[in-house]
Design an enzyme around this catalytic site. Structure first.
Site, short mmCIF file in Angstrom:
data_model
loop_
_atom_site.label_atom_id
_atom_site.label_comp_id
_atom_site.label_asym_id
_atom_site.label_seq_id
_atom_site.Cartn_x
_atom_site.Cartn_y
_atom_site.Cartn_z
N LYS A 97 7.61 33.57 -98.06
CA LYS A 97 7.36 32.98 -96.72
C LYS A 97 7.79 34.17 -95.60
CE LYS A 97 9.64 30.46 -94.07
NZ LYS A 97 10.55 29.34 -93.31
N SER A 148 19.02 34.21 -86.34
CA SER A 148 18.75 35.52 -86.60
C SER A 148 17.32 35.80 -86.16
CB SER A 148 19.15 36.17 -87.93
OG SER A 148 18.28 35.52 -88.90
N GLU A 192 19.84 29.18 -96.18
CA GLU A 192 18.77 28.40 -96.85
C GLU A 192 18.75 27.99 -98.20
OE1 GLU A 192 16.77 32.54 -97.09
OE2 GLU A 192 18.42 31.78 -95.95
N ARG A 196 20.85 19.78 -91.48
CA ARG A 196 20.97 19.73 -92.99
C ARG A 196 22.23 19.45 -93.44
NH1 ARG A 196 17.29 25.21 -94.44
NH2 ARG A 196 15.23 23.91 -94.38
#
EC number: 2.5.1.19
Length: 432
Positions: free
Chosen positions: A25, A169, A312, A343
């Site tokens: 992605k 970022s 991630e 998260r």
């Protein structure tokens, strides 16, 4: 609309599978933005087609860029100039809401950005203030979040800008991707806590150099792109290595083996860190010319990890930690509170509900494995939470995942690939 619940497949024995994954992605969306104003048509070979990348393609079409299907799996991207007066749906895609506004600033007219309800809570303030500092008119009613309007005049002055990119970022990558089209180029200076996910900036810089941009990143926390034309692309998109993480984790949980073909020998994808993480947890990890193979050896252990540059991976690593032999500490990921959901809070809540002992720290999690019981595992419209839940379901019969369809953000075929990987070694998952 949430998708039906999914009862996760439980492994009845060791997995032995080859899992071929679609493209990255992060790379697909960077290539799309670079191709949008290149000096000719570009071809992206085997790009990822997921909600985030389809949103990016749709955003570029709204700006007058041609994005067409060719030969089944490829995209042909034809640059075009926008007159503005358009609307862009960002969904919940950070790359769309952050990468496209600097490009939309080159349009002649207003471009309105909005997205899913939770997207309106994701931080955008530093990115919008940076655009204003470069001479762009941005209207957001002082919110620093979606929705907002970028009012372009057909060109951007550019120049020097200082911002705090400690929340993402992507703030830096966004300006770098369009900076070569600005009259003075762009020089970005970061001031603040360390920038997370540095490999993603390195990915942006490498992609820019691949299309002929003059980029200087020799000084810490300073990036410079000179003004100038960009070459069109003809590029094969690498497999998404972060999406590979749950499949590779399955090798450890089931005491089996998983092979991912096409794993690059050199990459700027942060997901490549999963190799070192699984090795530290006790797996046999082998990278060969035909791909990556992860095999279980004799159980797997807890670890102490700083995931600042590969945040991630946190949900899948946390799921493994809840099944490991011994405690795990995950550090350096405070910024993932501003991702698709908070998260850290979500993982602490869901793992705790299953029985794990989880302490939420300022910048991470402390996880002590305990006997786990099945629950209805909430996913918070977060694709990585779906992947974490699937890993847990391998060892916890009866675990039910809420809204598994949200995984379409980056991997629409996830549940099919997951069930296919398990094959005869599982009780097949079902929707309810």
């Amino acid at each position: 609309m949430p998708s039906p619940d999914w009862t996760c497949p439980t492994a009845a024995g060791p997995v032995d599978a080859t899992v071929a994954l679609p493209g990255s992605k992060s790379l697909t969306n960077r290539f799309l933005v670079l191709a949008a104003r290149a000096g000719g048509a570009s071809r992206l070979r085997a790009p990822l087609r997921s909600r985030d990348t389809l949103l990016m393609a749709g955003a570029l079409r709204s700006l007058g860029v041609g994005v067409e299907d060719v030969d089944g799996d490829d995209w042909l991207v034809t640059p075009g100039a926008s007159t503005g007066d358009s609307e862009i749906d960002c969904g919940l895609a950070g790359t769309v809401m952050r990468f496209v506004p600097p490009l939309a600033a080159l349009a002649d007219g207003g471009v309105r950005f909005d997205g899913d309800p939770h997207a309106r809570t994701r931080p955008m303030g530093p990115a919008l203030e940076a655009l204003r500092a470069l001479g762009v008119d941005v209207a957001d009613d002082g919110r620093g979040t979606l929705p907002f309007v970028v009012r372009g005049t057909g060109s951007v002055r550019g120049g020097d800008v200082t911002l705090d990119a400690s929340a993402s970022s992507q703030f830096i990558s966004a300006l770098l991707l369009s900076g070569a089209h600005y009259e003075q180029g762009v020089t970005i200076r970061h001031e603040g806590a360390p920038v997370p996910s540095q490999p993603h900036i390195e990915m942006t810089v490498e992609a820019l150099r691949d299309v002929g941009a003059d980029v200087d990143d020799t000084e810490p926390d300073v990036w410079r792109v000179e003004p100038g034309p960009l070459n069109p692309l003809d590029v094969q998109v690498e497999p998404d290595l972060s999406n590979a993480a749950p499949f590779l984790a399955a090798a450890l949980v089931t005491r089996g083996r998983v092979h991912v073909p096409g794993w690059p020998q050199h990459t700027t994808q942060a997901g490549d860190d999963i190799r070192d993480i699984l090795d530290e947890m006790g797996a046999d990890v082998r990278l060969a010319r035909d791909g990556l193979t992860v095999s279980a050896v004799d159980g797997f252990t807890g670890v102490d990890l700083d995931l600042h540059d590969a945040s991630e991976l946190t949900p899948v690593v946390a799921a493994l930690a809840a099944l490991a032999d011994g405690p795990t500490v995950i550090r350096g990921v405070a910024h993932i509170r501003g991702h698709e959901t908070d998260r850290l809070a979500a993982l602490a809540r869901e793992l705790g509900a299953m029985g794990a002992e989880v302490t939420e720290t300022q910048d991470g999690l402390h996880i002590v494995p305990r006997r786990l019981s099945p629950t209805r595992f909430a996913t918070y419209a977060d694709h990585r939470m779906v992947m974490a839940g699937a890993v847990l379901g391998l060892a916890v019969p009866g675990l039910v995942l809420e809204d598994p369809g949200t995984v379409a953000k980056t991997l629409p075929t996830f549940t099919d690939l997951w069930s296919g990987m398990l094959g005869d070694a599982s009780a097949q998952g079902r929707t309810a």
